[in-house]
Scaffold this motif. Structure first.
Motif, PDB file in Angstrom:
ATOM      1  N   SER A   1      -2.279  -4.568   5.835  1.00 52.42           N
ATOM      2  CA  SER A   1      -2.145  -4.360   4.385  1.00 52.42           C
ATOM      3  C   SER A   1      -3.519  -4.213   3.750  1.00 52.42           C
ATOM      4  O   SER A   1      -3.737  -3.336   2.907  1.00 52.42           O
ATOM      5  CB  SER A   1      -1.352  -5.496   3.734  1.00 52.42           C
ATOM      6  OG  SER A   1      -1.995  -6.740   3.889  1.00 52.42           O
ATOM      7  N   SER A   2      -4.472  -5.023   4.167  1.00 51.51           N
ATOM      8  CA  SER A   2      -5.824  -4.939   3.623  1.00 51.51           C
ATOM      9  C   SER A   2      -6.483  -3.605   3.979  1.00 51.51           C
ATOM     10  O   SER A   2      -7.112  -2.963   3.132  1.00 51.51           O
ATOM     11  CB  SER A   2      -6.659  -6.099   4.168  1.00 51.51           C
ATOM     12  OG  SER A   2      -7.975  -6.022   3.703  1.00 51.51           O
TER      13      SER A   2
ATOM     14  N   PRO B   1       0.805  -1.225   0.000  1.00 54.98           N
ATOM     15  CA  PRO B   1       0.000   0.000   0.000  1.00 54.98           C
ATOM     16  C   PRO B   1       0.838   1.275   0.000  1.00 54.98           C
ATOM     17  O   PRO B   1       0.459   2.271  -0.621  1.00 54.98           O
ATOM     18  CB  PRO B   1      -0.832  -0.099   1.281  1.00 54.98           C
ATOM     19  CG  PRO B   1      -0.676  -1.472   1.790  1.00 54.98           C
ATOM     20  CD  PRO B   1       0.528  -2.063   1.166  1.00 54.98           C
TER      21      PRO B   1
ATOM     22  N   ALA C   1      -7.366  -9.873  -9.571  1.00 53.35           N
ATOM     23  CA  ALA C   1      -7.051  -8.546  -9.036  1.00 53.35           C
ATOM     24  C   ALA C   1      -6.918  -7.525 -10.164  1.00 53.35           C
ATOM     25  O   ALA C   1      -7.396  -6.391 -10.046  1.00 53.35           O
ATOM     26  CB  ALA C   1      -5.768  -8.604  -8.201  1.00 53.35           C
TER      27      ALA C   1
ATOM     28  N   ILE D   1      -7.725   0.092  -7.139  1.00 53.48           N
ATOM     29  CA  ILE D   1      -6.805  -0.981  -6.769  1.00 53.48           C
ATOM     30  C   ILE D   1      -7.529  -2.319  -6.792  1.00 53.48           C
ATOM     31  O   ILE D   1      -8.599  -2.459  -6.204  1.00 53.48           O
ATOM     32  CB  ILE D   1      -6.243  -0.779  -5.346  1.00 53.48           C
ATOM     33  CG1 ILE D   1      -5.609   0.591  -5.178  1.00 53.48           C
ATOM     34  CG2 ILE D   1      -5.227  -1.880  -5.011  1.00 53.48           C
ATOM     35  CD1 ILE D   1      -5.250   0.943  -3.740  1.00 53.48           C
TER      36      ILE D   1
ATOM     37  N   ASN E   1      -7.071  -5.888  -5.253  1.00 44.47           N
ATOM     38  CA  ASN E   1      -6.296  -6.474  -4.166  1.00 44.47           C
ATOM     39  C   ASN E   1      -6.124  -7.971  -4.394  1.00 44.47           C
ATOM     40  O   ASN E   1      -7.067  -8.743  -4.259  1.00 44.47           O
ATOM     41  CB  ASN E   1      -6.973  -6.217  -2.821  1.00 44.47           C
ATOM     42  CG  ASN E   1      -6.138  -6.686  -1.656  1.00 44.47           C
ATOM     43  OD1 ASN E   1      -5.108  -7.315  -1.813  1.00 44.47           O
ATOM     44  ND2 ASN E   1      -6.600  -6.373  -0.458  1.00 44.47           N
TER      45      ASN E   1
ATOM     46  N   ALA F   1      -2.357  -5.045  -6.596  1.00 40.59           N
ATOM     47  CA  ALA F   1      -1.578  -5.396  -5.406  1.00 40.59           C
ATOM     48  C   ALA F   1      -1.451  -6.915  -5.343  1.00 40.59           C
ATOM     49  O   ALA F   1      -2.459  -7.621  -5.245  1.00 40.59           O
ATOM     50  CB  ALA F   1      -2.278  -4.875  -4.151  1.00 40.59           C
TER      51      ALA F   1
ATOM     52  N   ILE G   1      -4.970  -0.746   1.915  1.00 38.50           N
ATOM     53  CA  ILE G   1      -5.456  -0.773   0.526  1.00 38.50           C
ATOM     54  C   ILE G   1      -6.902  -0.286   0.466  1.00 38.50           C
ATOM     55  O   ILE G   1      -7.276   0.489  -0.422  1.00 38.50           O
ATOM     56  CB  ILE G   1      -5.301  -2.187  -0.076  1.00 38.50           C
ATOM     57  CG1 ILE G   1      -3.814  -2.445  -0.347  1.00 38.50           C
ATOM     58  CG2 ILE G   1      -6.125  -2.345  -1.352  1.00 38.50           C
ATOM     59  CD1 ILE G   1      -3.481  -3.862  -0.750  1.00 38.50           C
ATOM     60  N   GLN G   2      -7.721  -0.704   1.419  1.00 38.65           N
ATOM     61  CA  GLN G   2      -9.109  -0.258   1.456  1.00 38.65           C
ATOM     62  C   GLN G   2      -9.200   1.257   1.644  1.00 38.65           C
ATOM     63  O   GLN G   2     -10.008   1.916   0.999  1.00 38.65           O
ATOM     64  CB  GLN G   2      -9.862  -0.967   2.585  1.00 38.65           C
ATOM     65  CG  GLN G   2     -11.336  -0.636   2.645  1.00 38.65           C
ATOM     66  CD  GLN G   2     -12.104  -1.145   1.441  1.00 38.65           C
ATOM     67  OE1 GLN G   2     -11.703  -2.084   0.780  1.00 38.65           O
ATOM     68  NE2 GLN G   2     -13.205  -0.510   1.139  1.00 38.65           N
TER      69      GLN G   2
END
Length: 177
Positions: A98-99, A62, A140, A112, A114, A79, A102-103
């Motif tokens: 990390s999630s 991210p 993704a 993005i 994921n 990602a 990214i969110q």
């Protein structure tokens, strides 16, 4: 007995060029190579182009996307990484952080897809990374392409975020009154 079927949307079509950045963590190099192959194939199938950058781990993905969004001209991001559960709670931290990052970038309008795999074991990762099996790298890329299409559909050149200075408006031939 067959399992549930999954609907896969057709790829969007674009009238202007699309460029994506694949941000990958090759911590598990063989898995990463499979994910990247799947993503590249999906991007190319849509007629788009890609560039790629590698980062040390899933937590850096991210951050790299955020830097690229501020300093480059990519339309979207893919990602790719893999986190396999180990003996400590580090797995939970890496997966969740990390999630979440990214969110948060996505909620700011960054397109993005994921593809960071979060699995219990290496065998699960192999199935999900393999372009001939679950192809999560391709999935993704597919998601990123659809978000780019939505942003282009709904985007307006005069719609900005935040305030616009009087100087900028004057340069554009507009007034604040």
């Amino acid at each position: 007995m067959a399992g549930p079927s999954h609907y896969i949307m057709p790829l969007p079509e674009f009238d202007k060029p699309v460029k994506l950045l694949i941000v990958a963590s090759p911590y598990y190099k063989d898995l990463s190579d499979h994910q990247i192959a799947g993503a590249k194939a999906e991007i190319e199938k849509a007629g788009a182009t890609w560039d790629i950058v590698n980062v040390p781990g899933a937590l850096e993905i991210p951050t790299a996307i955020s830097i690229a969004e501020r300093m480059s001209n990519f339309d979207g991001y893919v990602a790719l990484g893999c986190v396999i559960r180990g003996e400590t709670t580090h797995y939970d931290t890496v997966c969740n952080d990390s999630s979440r990052a990214i969110q948060l970038l996505g909620l700011q309008g960054v397109c993005i897809g994921n593809g960071i795999l979060t699995v219990e074991n290496y065998e699960q990762a192999q199935v999900r990374a393999d372009p001939a099996d679950q192809n999560k790298g391709g999935g993704a890329a597919h998601a990123a392409l659809h978000l780019i299409a939505l942003s282009r559909k709904w985007g307006r050149p005069d719609k900005g975020i935040g305030f616009t200075s009087d100087i900028l408006l004057a340069q554009q031939g507009k007034t604040t009154a």
